[in-house]
Motif scaffolding. Sequence first.
Motif, short mmCIF file in Angstrom:
data_model
loop_
_atom_site.label_atom_id
_atom_site.label_comp_id
_atom_site.label_asym_id
_atom_site.label_seq_id
_atom_site.Cartn_x
_atom_site.Cartn_y
_atom_site.Cartn_z
N UNK A 1 0.84 -1.20 0.00
CA UNK A 1 0.00 0.00 0.00
C UNK A 1 0.87 1.25 0.00
N UNK A 2 2.00 1.20 0.72
CA UNK A 2 2.94 2.33 0.70
C UNK A 2 3.56 2.43 -0.71
N UNK B 1 6.33 4.80 -5.01
CA UNK B 1 7.01 3.69 -5.69
C UNK B 1 8.53 3.72 -5.54
N UNK B 2 9.09 4.85 -5.07
CA UNK B 2 10.55 4.96 -5.01
C UNK B 2 11.10 4.65 -3.62
N UNK B 3 10.24 4.31 -2.66
CA UNK B 3 10.68 4.04 -1.29
C UNK B 3 11.40 2.70 -1.21
N UNK B 4 12.72 2.75 -1.28
CA UNK B 4 13.54 1.52 -1.32
C UNK B 4 13.43 0.73 -0.03
N UNK B 5 13.40 1.41 1.10
CA UNK B 5 13.31 0.71 2.39
C UNK B 5 12.01 -0.07 2.48
N UNK C 1 8.83 -5.33 2.05
CA UNK C 1 7.94 -6.25 1.33
C UNK C 1 8.70 -7.53 0.99
N UNK C 2 9.92 -7.38 0.51
CA UNK C 2 10.75 -8.53 0.15
C UNK C 2 11.01 -9.40 1.37
N UNK D 1 12.44 -5.62 -8.66
CA UNK D 1 12.13 -4.23 -8.33
C UNK D 1 13.23 -3.63 -7.45
N UNK D 2 13.69 -4.41 -6.48
CA UNK D 2 14.75 -3.93 -5.57
C UNK D 2 16.04 -3.64 -6.33
N UNK D 3 16.36 -4.49 -7.30
CA UNK D 3 17.63 -4.34 -8.02
C UNK D 3 17.55 -3.25 -9.09
N UNK D 4 16.34 -2.74 -9.32
CA UNK D 4 16.18 -1.70 -10.33
C UNK D 4 16.04 -2.26 -11.74
N UNK D 5 15.97 -3.58 -11.84
CA UNK D 5 15.77 -4.24 -13.13
C UNK D 5 14.39 -3.88 -13.68
#
Length: 154
Positions: A32-33, A38-42, A47-48, A80-84
Amino acid sequence: MMHDDEEILAVARAGFLDEASDMLRQFEQALLIMEEDPTDAENLNAAFRAAHTIKGTAGLFGFDAVVHFTHEAETLLECLRSGQLAVNEHLTALLLRSRDQMEALLEEVRSGESDPEVAAVSHSLGAELRAAMTATSAPAAPSAPSAAPPRPRR
């Protein structure tokens, strides 16, 4: 007493299901965050981690249906985390549907009964998750081989 092992397993399974419910709540919160930012890496990491914890603990108990499906969602989150891949509405919606599917699979663990419809959703939604990972990295050609070889069916 003959039922010691069964009792220990029942208590452990209940503990697993409680933890998995907490992890699902964290997973949903993070998604939901993600919709808002969408750019919140933390948050993406949160989620991961939630998906990873559910998968890992389910694996300890041999709950393969939970493990296999959650792995698909976890793999998309890793992209998504890796920016792929970039977070977008389609991927967030897929992950929210994945959350519901993880809940359905955990419900099967709780009830001890498996539903062929739940297995069918795992299969089709898993395919959608894999397609989403390959869709943006290559032009969408139906005949293009996917990055991962198809899993053998059980």
